[in-house]
Design a protein around this motif. Structure first.
Motif, mmCIF file in Angstrom:
data_model
loop_
_atom_site.group_PDB
_atom_site.id
_atom_site.type_symbol
_atom_site.label_atom_id
_atom_site.label_comp_id
_atom_site.label_asym_id
_atom_site.label_seq_id
_atom_site.Cartn_x
_atom_site.Cartn_y
_atom_site.Cartn_z
ATOM 1 N N LEU A 220 88.059 58.454 99.177
ATOM 2 C CA LEU A 220 88.275 58.957 97.772
ATOM 3 C C LEU A 220 89.008 60.011 97.405
ATOM 4 O O LEU A 220 89.878 60.185 96.652
ATOM 5 C CB LEU A 220 87.059 58.662 96.784
ATOM 6 C CG LEU A 220 87.448 59.118 95.492
ATOM 7 C CD1 LEU A 220 87.984 57.856 94.809
ATOM 8 C CD2 LEU A 220 85.933 59.041 94.826
ATOM 9 N N ASP A 221 88.591 61.218 98.365
ATOM 10 C CA ASP A 221 89.151 62.484 98.226
ATOM 11 C C ASP A 221 90.673 62.611 98.087
ATOM 12 O O ASP A 221 91.140 63.504 97.507
ATOM 13 C CB ASP A 221 88.641 63.457 99.165
ATOM 14 C CG ASP A 221 87.124 63.342 99.655
ATOM 15 O OD1 ASP A 221 86.423 64.068 99.779
ATOM 16 O OD2 ASP A 221 86.610 62.325 99.370
ATOM 17 N N TYR A 222 91.400 61.603 98.788
ATOM 18 C CA TYR A 222 92.594 61.816 98.821
ATOM 19 C C TYR A 222 93.639 61.088 97.728
ATOM 20 O O TYR A 222 94.734 61.071 97.930
ATOM 21 C CB TYR A 222 93.083 61.201 100.200
ATOM 22 C CG TYR A 222 92.571 61.918 101.586
ATOM 23 C CD1 TYR A 222 92.410 61.251 102.375
ATOM 24 C CD2 TYR A 222 92.087 62.983 101.480
ATOM 25 C CE1 TYR A 222 92.044 61.705 103.902
ATOM 26 C CE2 TYR A 222 91.830 63.719 102.525
ATOM 27 C CZ TYR A 222 91.341 62.916 103.882
ATOM 28 O OH TYR A 222 91.040 63.508 104.873
ATOM 29 N N TYR A 223 92.854 60.415 96.958
ATOM 30 C CA TYR A 223 93.572 59.510 95.863
ATOM 31 C C TYR A 223 93.224 59.817 94.487
ATOM 32 O O TYR A 223 91.929 60.049 94.097
ATOM 33 C CB TYR A 223 93.335 58.061 96.094
ATOM 34 C CG TYR A 223 93.699 57.445 97.259
ATOM 35 C CD1 TYR A 223 93.063 57.584 98.532
ATOM 36 C CD2 TYR A 223 95.056 56.807 97.625
ATOM 37 C CE1 TYR A 223 93.358 57.022 99.730
ATOM 38 C CE2 TYR A 223 95.334 56.360 98.713
ATOM 39 C CZ TYR A 223 94.600 56.530 99.882
ATOM 40 O OH TYR A 223 95.374 56.254 101.107
ATOM 41 N N ALA A 224 94.355 59.775 93.657
ATOM 42 C CA ALA A 224 94.067 59.550 92.154
ATOM 43 C C ALA A 224 93.413 58.298 91.832
ATOM 44 O O ALA A 224 94.054 57.301 92.584
ATOM 45 C CB ALA A 224 95.418 60.130 91.518
ATOM 46 N N ILE A 225 92.961 58.566 90.623
ATOM 47 C CA ILE A 225 92.273 57.180 90.018
ATOM 48 C C ILE A 225 92.535 57.000 88.765
ATOM 49 O O ILE A 225 92.570 58.066 87.991
ATOM 50 C CB ILE A 225 90.459 57.202 90.688
ATOM 51 C CG1 ILE A 225 90.262 57.243 91.936
ATOM 52 C CG2 ILE A 225 90.105 55.779 89.891
ATOM 53 C CD1 ILE A 225 90.826 56.164 92.822
ATOM 54 N N GLY A 226 92.879 55.934 88.093
ATOM 55 C CA GLY A 226 93.040 55.511 86.856
ATOM 56 C C GLY A 226 91.796 54.834 86.335
ATOM 57 O O GLY A 226 91.247 53.690 86.886
ATOM 58 N N TRP A 227 91.668 54.735 84.779
ATOM 59 C CA TRP A 227 90.884 53.914 84.263
ATOM 60 C C TRP A 227 91.996 53.175 83.154
ATOM 61 O O TRP A 227 92.815 53.678 82.543
ATOM 62 C CB TRP A 227 89.798 54.458 83.073
ATOM 63 C CG TRP A 227 88.606 54.907 83.986
ATOM 64 C CD1 TRP A 227 88.331 56.009 84.336
ATOM 65 C CD2 TRP A 227 87.497 54.060 84.150
ATOM 66 N NE1 TRP A 227 86.904 56.022 84.822
ATOM 67 C CE2 TRP A 227 86.503 54.783 84.909
ATOM 68 C CE3 TRP A 227 87.308 52.502 84.034
ATOM 69 C CZ2 TRP A 227 85.371 54.398 85.262
ATOM 70 C CZ3 TRP A 227 86.109 52.269 84.586
ATOM 71 C CH2 TRP A 227 85.088 52.952 85.127
ATOM 72 N N PHE A 228 91.976 51.759 83.308
ATOM 73 C CA PHE A 228 92.688 50.856 82.227
ATOM 74 C C PHE A 228 91.805 49.960 81.430
ATOM 75 O O PHE A 228 90.561 50.088 81.479
ATOM 76 C CB PHE A 228 93.642 50.071 83.207
ATOM 77 C CG PHE A 228 94.741 50.870 83.995
ATOM 78 C CD1 PHE A 228 94.315 51.706 85.052
ATOM 79 C CD2 PHE A 228 95.839 50.851 83.494
ATOM 80 C CE1 PHE A 228 95.170 52.316 85.642
ATOM 81 C CE2 PHE A 228 96.911 51.587 84.167
ATOM 82 C CZ PHE A 228 96.449 52.037 85.396
ATOM 83 N N ARG A 229 92.381 49.309 80.795
ATOM 84 C CA ARG A 229 91.449 48.499 79.511
ATOM 85 C C ARG A 229 92.419 47.455 79.140
ATOM 86 O O ARG A 229 93.674 47.544 79.007
ATOM 87 C CB ARG A 229 90.988 49.095 78.455
ATOM 88 C CG ARG A 229 91.839 49.783 77.271
ATOM 89 C CD ARG A 229 91.156 50.355 76.209
ATOM 90 N NE ARG A 229 91.958 50.809 75.190
ATOM 91 C CZ ARG A 229 91.802 51.844 74.395
ATOM 92 N NH1 ARG A 229 90.392 52.060 74.169
ATOM 93 N NH2 ARG A 229 92.648 52.067 73.461
ATOM 94 N N GLN A 230 91.974 46.117 78.919
ATOM 95 C CA GLN A 230 92.718 45.007 78.380
ATOM 96 C C GLN A 230 91.604 44.461 77.378
ATOM 97 O O GLN A 230 90.869 43.823 77.682
ATOM 98 C CB GLN A 230 93.042 44.265 79.525
ATOM 99 C CG GLN A 230 93.983 42.824 79.220
ATOM 100 C CD GLN A 230 94.352 42.218 80.457
ATOM 101 O OE1 GLN A 230 94.067 42.218 81.424
ATOM 102 N NE2 GLN A 230 95.610 41.639 80.130
ATOM 103 N N ALA A 231 92.531 44.213 76.280
ATOM 104 C CA ALA A 231 91.577 43.683 75.152
ATOM 105 C C ALA A 231 92.302 42.274 74.966
ATOM 106 O O ALA A 231 93.339 41.765 75.576
ATOM 107 C CB ALA A 231 92.053 44.416 73.768
ATOM 108 N N PRO A 232 91.363 41.224 74.411
ATOM 109 C CA PRO A 232 92.067 39.911 74.402
ATOM 110 C C PRO A 232 93.222 39.637 73.581
ATOM 111 O O PRO A 232 93.433 40.165 72.764
ATOM 112 C CB PRO A 232 90.965 39.408 73.310
ATOM 113 C CG PRO A 232 89.607 40.119 73.800
ATOM 114 C CD PRO A 232 90.214 41.613 73.673
#
Length: 125
Positions: A29-41
């Motif tokens: 994990l230390d080597y990577y950026a991470i994102g949060w996404f969302r999807q509404a109906p």
């Protein structure tokens, strides 16, 4: 193999708070950026926030800026999304994924390669 498991979703009243967790495995994990996404109906998946590999750089969608906070703990192999002042329009399935976070524009679905199964967040009275 690369895996993400999201947790912490649920039903909350408007104005309430939730903390989402994303547990990563199968890679460093230390080597990577991470994102949060969302999807509404009925809507396309959209970027919510991302954090660089070190945690020193973060970006937020305008719709959540000032209300959501992303963080990470590389020792625990986890990324978090603290959500405050929740609104009904925040209702969606929330996903974490691996990808770039060099600019806010880099936070697009097509640039992220591995995704979790998502956790449902419902904001309703």
């Amino acid at each position: 193999q690369v895996q993400f498991v999201e947790s912490g979703g649920g039903l909350v009243q408007p104005g309430g708070s939730l903390r989402l967790s994303c547990a990563a495995s199968g890679f460093t994990l230390d080597y990577y950026a991470i994102g949060w996404f969302r999807q509404a109906p009925g809507k396309e998946r959209e970027g919510v926030s991302c954090i660089s590999s070190s945690g020193g750089r973060t970006y937020y969608a305008d719709s959540v800026k000032g209300r959501f906070t992303i963080s990470r703990d590389n020792v625990k192999k986890s990324v978090y999304l603290e959500m405050n002042s929740l609104k009904p329009e925040d209702t969606a399935v929330y996903y974490c994924a691996r990808g770039p976070c060099s600019t806010r524009q880099a936070m697009t679905v097509g640039t992220y390669d591995y995704w979790g199964q998502g956790t449902q967040v419902t904001v309703s009275s």
